[in-house]
Design a protein around this motif. Structure first.
Motif, short mmCIF file in Angstrom:
data_model
loop_
_atom_site.label_atom_id
_atom_site.label_comp_id
_atom_site.label_asym_id
_atom_site.label_seq_id
_atom_site.Cartn_x
_atom_site.Cartn_y
_atom_site.Cartn_z
N ILE A 1 0.84 -1.21 0.00
CA ILE A 1 0.00 0.00 0.00
C ILE A 1 0.87 1.25 0.00
O ILE A 1 0.60 2.21 -0.71
N PHE A 2 1.92 1.25 0.82
CA PHE A 2 2.72 2.47 0.91
C PHE A 2 3.65 2.66 -0.28
O PHE A 2 3.94 3.77 -0.67
N SER A 3 4.12 1.54 -0.86
CA SER A 3 5.04 1.72 -1.99
C SER A 3 4.26 1.88 -3.29
O SER A 3 4.72 2.55 -4.20
N ASN A 4 3.10 1.28 -3.36
CA ASN A 4 2.37 1.32 -4.62
C ASN A 4 0.87 1.49 -4.36
O ASN A 4 0.09 0.57 -4.61
N PRO A 5 0.47 2.66 -3.86
CA PRO A 5 -0.96 2.87 -3.63
C PRO A 5 -1.69 2.94 -4.96
O PRO A 5 -1.20 3.58 -5.89
N GLN A 6 -2.82 2.25 -5.07
CA GLN A 6 -3.49 2.19 -6.37
C GLN A 6 -4.77 3.00 -6.40
O GLN A 6 -5.07 3.66 -7.38
N HIS A 7 -5.53 2.94 -5.33
CA HIS A 7 -6.79 3.67 -5.33
C HIS A 7 -6.50 5.18 -5.28
O HIS A 7 -5.63 5.61 -4.53
N PRO A 8 -7.22 5.96 -6.09
CA PRO A 8 -6.95 7.41 -6.12
C PRO A 8 -7.07 8.04 -4.73
O PRO A 8 -6.33 8.99 -4.43
N TYR A 9 -7.94 7.52 -3.89
CA TYR A 9 -8.08 8.10 -2.55
C TYR A 9 -6.85 7.81 -1.70
O TYR A 9 -6.34 8.69 -1.01
N THR A 10 -6.36 6.58 -1.76
CA THR A 10 -5.14 6.24 -1.02
C THR A 10 -3.98 7.09 -1.49
O THR A 10 -3.19 7.60 -0.70
N GLN A 11 -3.91 7.25 -2.81
CA GLN A 11 -2.83 8.07 -3.37
C GLN A 11 -2.91 9.50 -2.85
O GLN A 11 -1.91 10.10 -2.46
N ALA A 12 -4.14 10.04 -2.81
CA ALA A 12 -4.32 11.41 -2.34
C ALA A 12 -3.97 11.52 -0.86
O ALA A 12 -3.31 12.46 -0.44
N LEU A 13 -4.40 10.54 -0.07
CA LEU A 13 -4.10 10.54 1.36
C LEU A 13 -2.59 10.56 1.57
O LEU A 13 -2.07 11.34 2.36
N LEU A 14 -1.90 9.68 0.88
CA LEU A 14 -0.45 9.59 1.05
C LEU A 14 0.24 10.87 0.62
O LEU A 14 1.18 11.33 1.26
N SER A 15 -0.23 11.45 -0.48
CA SER A 15 0.45 12.65 -0.96
C SER A 15 0.12 13.86 -0.09
O SER A 15 0.86 14.84 -0.09
N SER A 16 -0.98 13.82 0.66
CA SER A 16 -1.31 14.98 1.51
C SER A 16 -0.58 14.95 2.84
O SER A 16 -0.58 15.93 3.57
N ASP B 1 13.07 13.68 0.01
CA ASP B 1 13.08 12.66 -1.04
C ASP B 1 11.79 11.86 -1.06
O ASP B 1 11.39 11.31 -2.08
N LYS B 2 11.16 11.76 0.12
CA LYS B 2 9.97 10.92 0.20
C LYS B 2 8.69 11.67 -0.17
O LYS B 2 7.63 11.09 -0.24
N ARG B 3 8.83 12.99 -0.38
CA ARG B 3 7.62 13.77 -0.69
C ARG B 3 7.06 13.37 -2.04
O ARG B 3 7.79 13.21 -3.01
N ARG B 4 5.76 13.20 -2.08
CA ARG B 4 5.12 12.87 -3.35
C ARG B 4 4.47 14.13 -3.89
O ARG B 4 4.16 15.04 -3.14
N THR B 5 4.28 14.16 -5.21
CA THR B 5 3.59 15.32 -5.74
C THR B 5 2.18 15.34 -5.19
O THR B 5 1.47 14.35 -5.23
N ARG B 6 1.82 16.49 -4.64
CA ARG B 6 0.54 16.64 -3.98
C ARG B 6 -0.60 16.45 -4.96
O ARG B 6 -0.67 17.11 -5.99
N ILE B 7 -1.48 15.49 -4.64
CA ILE B 7 -2.71 15.35 -5.42
C ILE B 7 -3.75 16.16 -4.69
O ILE B 7 -4.07 15.88 -3.53
N LYS B 8 -4.23 17.20 -5.34
CA LYS B 8 -5.17 18.07 -4.63
C LYS B 8 -6.57 17.49 -4.71
O LYS B 8 -7.11 17.27 -5.78
N LEU B 9 -7.13 17.25 -3.53
CA LEU B 9 -8.51 16.77 -3.49
C LEU B 9 -9.40 17.98 -3.30
O LEU B 9 -9.20 18.78 -2.41
#
Lengths: 338, 329
Positions: free
Chosen positions: A256-271, A278-286
């Motif tokens: 889940i943490f290395s490869n989040p697939q659901h758009p909501y999980t991805q958004a949660l992780l990026s927020s 280095d670990k920062r992900r591009t922010r998915i704005k919800l």
């Protein structure tokens, strides 16, 4: 303060027997909307299934209002589910006679979020800790005190704390008391409902260490309810992400943490803010907020905030399907649009 | 001249020093992060800047200047005109800091009316503009909403709208996102930073979320038990902490340890009124404490850009290395 006892019997992740299985758990509340209006139904938890393995930690992640606490209350039999089944070591928890239920309730205990609100201010620590024993066992007063003191030592409280009142303790110590209370009846499963979110980081680390030590020592299984993903990433084995009463993604923590697939999980992780650049992900704005469970959207509950939503998402509710190593409820992932 | 400058500011309640001789500067268009655990004096120091410390609290300072005005010298009336207009503040819990008895429109217009005046129609127009700025959909209808009709994120947006109503030069945000969910937190932080850049405000961001500060702040101050123990640029402080407390805070974060391993927790808690230790306030909790630390208070060392209050500051080594290895002994 620090527990270093290493238990030879439990080696954590190698023990992988299932201890608890929940199937299609539902909790629907009827709410009155007004004198002349019909009653509405809030689907707080709507069809959640999972298995908890012995000695492991299942983390339930989601924003407020997604039903994670309701789920915890159902597992501990504080609330009776509207539908579904919970199997605990071969017993169907929802169809038990009273005596058996009282017996099994002891095996699943809960720790609440706010240690300031969950301890009775009029009772001494000793009384708080011994109460479960008074209700559930025939121990004598001396035996009860001995048991309380031994558990207090386990969680890093001193003997002189026995006669003190909750207000005399700091937040971290109170959470230790709450954990001790949960351990009084030698449970197998602890449902920890946001156990560290009211604590400061340094105290949070102390309590997390304690929880991990106890897991090693006593072979406890945790259902760890949290909205803090960095804590979850540290402590969990399996992760289940919920959104508006439904599971949207479920799998091993690493996946889940290395490869989040659901758009909501991805958004949660990026927020989640990251200290390490280095670990920062591009922010998915919800956009927007969690929809009201009184009036949930048709189709996928997340479609109003999802950038990948199409017509199908507006009408058809996605079901959990196996994708790679995770279970995901998303049309976009299923169709390969992501 | 800096926008805000404090020199040896102290706030005392009776015998208890909640804030103990702190000095810092905020420039225009700068984001200053203040981090520390509960009870470290973060909020009290900003309330002192706002002039919101009531009896029996006492504020003392060698200098406290804002925008070339000496806040210690000006009279109460003038001070009152600054507060809420040129210096504005956002509080932690939006649900309890809005008045439940009045509509949000009334509360926003109240701020505007007090500080600049104008006809009702003008005020209403301005309030609508503000709500649009903070990203509230259908602002015309929201004006007549009561706080209980809004979600946490919405209420915090209203609080921000009130704070920026009079175009403040300095905005103090006291844990603006602690009560919110992560996705909403991200929205609110983006909004704050966006407004800060557009209006070239100074922003003081008080939080206990180190990761958040490391993402948005230019400078950072680490507070412990009312004192500033370390300050510097955010990048520098977080990658090369010099004070054992900063290091301990960073190491106690779950993300800085390997999964499932024990976290480097700092034992004990922040000292309160009755258990303030002698010497360095961190000494009972500090793994590096020496004899000297228990008896004498350390002086603040270093340049104004990078300060540390410790007898034996840590070497410039990355946090990832073990604590014992990085210390000169």
């Amino acid at each position: 303060m620090i527990l270093t006892t290493e238990s030879p019997t439990n080696t954590g992740s190698t023990m992988a027997d299932t201890i608890l299985t929940a199937q299609e758990l539902k909790q629907h509340y009827r709410v009155k909307q007004g004198f002349f209006k019909p009653e509405a139904t809030v689907k707080a938890v709507d069809g959640v299934s999972f298995t908890l393995k012995k000695g492991q930690t299942l983390a339930i992640v989601g924003e407020s209002g997604c039903g994670k606490s309701t789920l915890g209350r159902m597992l501990t039999m504080i609330e009776t589910p509207t539908a579904g089944a919970v199997d605990f070591e071969g017993h169907d928890l929802l169809n038990l006679d009273k005596q058996k239920q009282a017996e099994l309730r002891q095996k699943i205990q809960i720790i609440f979020q706010n240690p300031y609100g969950s301890l009775n201010p009029r009772k001494k620590i000793g009384t708080i800790l011994e109460e479960p024993l008074v209700i559930n066992t025939n121990m004598s007063q001396a035996e009860r005190k001995q048991k309380a003191l031994s558990i207090m030592a386990k969680v890093g409280l001193k003997e002189e704390h026995y006669n003190r009142y909750p207000h005399m303790f700091s937040g971290g110590q109170r959470q230790r008391i709450a954990i001790a209370r949960g351990l009084m009846l030698d449970p197998d499963i602890i449902v920890a409902d946001e156990p560290v979110s009211a604590l400061d980081v340094s105290v949070q680390a102390q309590v997390l260490n304690l929880m991990m030590d106890l897991q090693d020592e006593l072979g406890l299984s945790y259902v760890f309810i949290s909205h803090d993903l960095s804590v979850v990433e540290h402590i969990a084995d399996d992760v289940m992400v919920m959104y508006l009463g439904k599971v949207v993604e479920k799998g091993k923590k690493a996946d889940i943490f290395s490869n989040p697939q659901h758009p909501y999980t991805q958004a949660l992780l990026s927020s989640t803010p990251q200290l390490n650049a280095d670990k920062r992900r591009t922010r998915i704005k919800l956009e927007g907020e969690l929809p009201s469970p009184l009036n949930p959207p048709n189709g996928c509950a997340f479609h109003g905030r999802c950038i990948h939503a199409n017509d199908r998402c507006h009408t058809e509710t996605p079901t959990l399907q196996s994708q790679k190593n995770q279970l995901i409820a998303c049309h976009a992932v299923e169709e390969g649009r992501l | 001249m800096s926008l805000l400058e404090l020199n040896n500011l102290s706030v005392t309640f009776g015998n208890f020093k909640a804030v103990d001789n702190i000095s810092y500067k905020v420039e225009e268009g700068e984001v200053l992060g203040i981090v520390g655990e509960s009870g470290s004096g973060k909020s009290v120091s900003s309330l002192a800047i706002m002039g919101l410390i009531d009896f029996p609290g006492k504020v003392n300072a060698d200098a406290l200047s804002f925008d070339q005005q000496d806040l210690l010298a000006i009279d109460d009336k003038k001070r009152r005109q600054l507060t809420g207009a040129d210096i504005a503040m956002i509080f932690q819990d939006p649900m309890t800091s809005l008045n439940p008895c009045f509509t949000v429109g009334y509360q926003i217009m109240e701020a505007l009316k007090t500080h600049q005046g104008g006809s009702k129609k003008q005020l209403q127009q301005q309030a609508i503009e503000l709500l649009t700025q903070v990203g509230i959909p259908a602002p015309e209808t929201r004006l007549s909403a009561y706080p209980h009709q809004l979600s946490g994120g919405m209420s915090q947006r209203i609080m921000i709208a009130m704070a920026i109503a009079c175009n403040p030069k300095l905005l103090i945000a006291d844990e603006p996102t602690t009560a919110l969910d992560v996705t909403i937190q991200a929205q609110i932080v983006d909004l704050l930073i966006d407004l800060q850049r557009k209006k070239n405000m100074g922003l003081v961001l008080i939080t206990h979320d180190l990761a958040l500060v490391s993402e948005v702040a230019d400078k950072v101050i680490v507070m412990y038990a009312g004192q500033i123990v370390e300050s510097g640029t955010a990048a520098d402080v977080f990658s090369h902490p010099k004070h054992p407390y900063t290091q301990a805070l960073l190491q106690s974060l779950p993300e800085s340890a390997a999964s499932k391993s024990r976290l480097n927790a700092l034992s004990g808690v922040v000292p309160g009124q009755y258990d303030r230790p002698q010497g360095c306030l961190l000494s009972p909790r500090c793994p590096y404490a020496t004899e000297q630390c228990y008896t004498t208070e350390p002086a603040t060392q270093g340049s104004i850009e990078r300060q540390v209050k410790c007898h034996t500051p840590l070497e410039m080594t990355p946090v990832t290395e073990t604590a014992t290895g990085s210390h000169p002994q």
